[in-house]
Design an enzyme around this catalytic site. Structure first.
Site, PDB file in Angstrom:
ATOM      1  N   LYS A  82       3.269   5.491   3.574  1.00 34.21           N
ATOM      2  CA  LYS A  82       3.157   4.110   4.082  1.00 34.21           C
ATOM      3  C   LYS A  82       2.125   4.130   5.191  1.00 34.21           C
ATOM      4  O   LYS A  82       2.321   4.809   6.207  1.00 34.21           O
ATOM      5  CB  LYS A  82       4.506   3.617   4.598  1.00 34.21           C
ATOM      6  CG  LYS A  82       4.501   2.216   5.217  1.00 34.21           C
ATOM      7  CD  LYS A  82       5.907   1.863   5.702  1.00 34.21           C
ATOM      8  CE  LYS A  82       5.966   0.621   6.540  1.00 34.21           C
ATOM      9  NZ  LYS A  82       5.712  -0.620   5.820  1.00 34.21           N
TER      10      LYS A  82
ATOM     11  N   THR B 169       1.317  -1.907   7.845  1.00 34.35           N
ATOM     12  CA  THR B 169       2.492  -2.737   8.065  1.00 34.35           C
ATOM     13  C   THR B 169       2.022  -4.170   8.274  1.00 34.35           C
ATOM     14  O   THR B 169       0.976  -4.407   8.895  1.00 34.35           O
ATOM     15  CB  THR B 169       3.336  -2.230   9.259  1.00 34.35           C
ATOM     16  OG1 THR B 169       4.537  -3.017   9.348  1.00 34.35           O
ATOM     17  CG2 THR B 169       2.584  -2.285  10.574  1.00 34.35           C
TER      18      THR B 169
ATOM     19  N   GLU C 278       1.953   0.348   1.089  1.00 33.64           N
ATOM     20  CA  GLU C 278       3.329   0.231   1.614  1.00 33.64           C
ATOM     21  C   GLU C 278       4.294   1.081   0.791  1.00 33.64           C
ATOM     22  O   GLU C 278       5.498   1.097   1.056  1.00 33.64           O
ATOM     23  CB  GLU C 278       3.775  -1.234   1.586  1.00 33.64           C
ATOM     24  CG  GLU C 278       3.032  -2.121   2.567  1.00 33.64           C
ATOM     25  CD  GLU C 278       3.841  -2.443   3.809  1.00 33.64           C
ATOM     26  OE1 GLU C 278       4.826  -1.735   4.087  1.00 33.64           O
ATOM     27  OE2 GLU C 278       3.498  -3.421   4.497  1.00 33.64           O
TER      28      GLU C 278
HETATM   29  C1  LIG Z   1      11.478  -4.134  12.387  1.00 34.59           C
HETATM   30  C2  LIG Z   1      10.356  -4.700  11.566  1.00 34.59           C
HETATM   31  O1  LIG Z   1       9.888  -5.804  11.757  1.00 34.59           O
HETATM   32  N1  LIG Z   1       9.885  -3.908  10.584  1.00 34.59           N
HETATM   33  C3  LIG Z   1       8.855  -4.177   9.721  1.00 34.59           C
HETATM   34  C4  LIG Z   1       8.345  -5.465   9.514  1.00 34.59           C
HETATM   35  C5  LIG Z   1       7.307  -5.588   8.581  1.00 34.59           C
HETATM   36  N2  LIG Z   1       6.845  -4.498   7.938  1.00 34.59           N
HETATM   37  C6  LIG Z   1       7.374  -3.253   8.199  1.00 34.59           C
HETATM   38  O2  LIG Z   1       6.896  -2.250   7.617  1.00 34.59           O
HETATM   39  N3  LIG Z   1       8.373  -3.103   9.066  1.00 34.59           N
END
Ligand SMILES: CC(=O)Nc1cc[nH]c(=O)n1
Length: 108
Positions: A23, A26, A76
């Site tokens: 990954k 984000t 991702e």
């Molecule tokens: C905690 C949080 O917001 N986590 C996220 C949100 C979007 N993408 C991701 O990989 N992780």
């Protein structure tokens, strides 16, 4: 407690993929739009606030939810359907996202 601008949290279910470099992006909303290229971020689990690595921010761009493609899903380590469902679960109704590209800071 104020949130440090040098921290970011991920759901625990993503920890293994981040540590294995499966990954590498984000997708976040504007609450995390302060992230800047070149920053080193301390990475914490969302559920238990446990630090598990550091990441180097390599890119921050805007992407429309409707423009998400297979290449984003691959970064991702998900299918595109899984990614779109995840984003709508976390950010219901969102139309524009901050795409943060990162690399794992290798611990010595
Ligand atoms: C905690 C949080 O917001 N986590 C996220 C949100 C979007 N993408 C991701 O990989 N992780």
């Amino acid at each position: 407690m104020t949130k440090s601008m040098n921290n970011i949290s991920f759901f625990e279910r993503f920890e293994a993929d981040i540590l294995a470099k499966r990954k590498t992006i984000t997708l976040r909303d504007e609450s995390e739009s302060h992230v800047k290229v070149g920053q080193i971020l301390n990475v914490y689990t969302f559920e238990s606030d446990r630090e598990f690595c550091k990441i180097h921010v390599r890119g921050v761009t805007l992407v429309a939810f409707d423009a998400l493609e297979q290449r984003h899903a691959e970064q991702e380590n998900m299918t595109l359907a899984q990614l779109k469902a995840l984003i709508q679960e976390i950010y219901p109704g969102i139309s524009v996202l901050f795409l943060i590209e990162f690399s794992l800071v290798e611990s010595r």
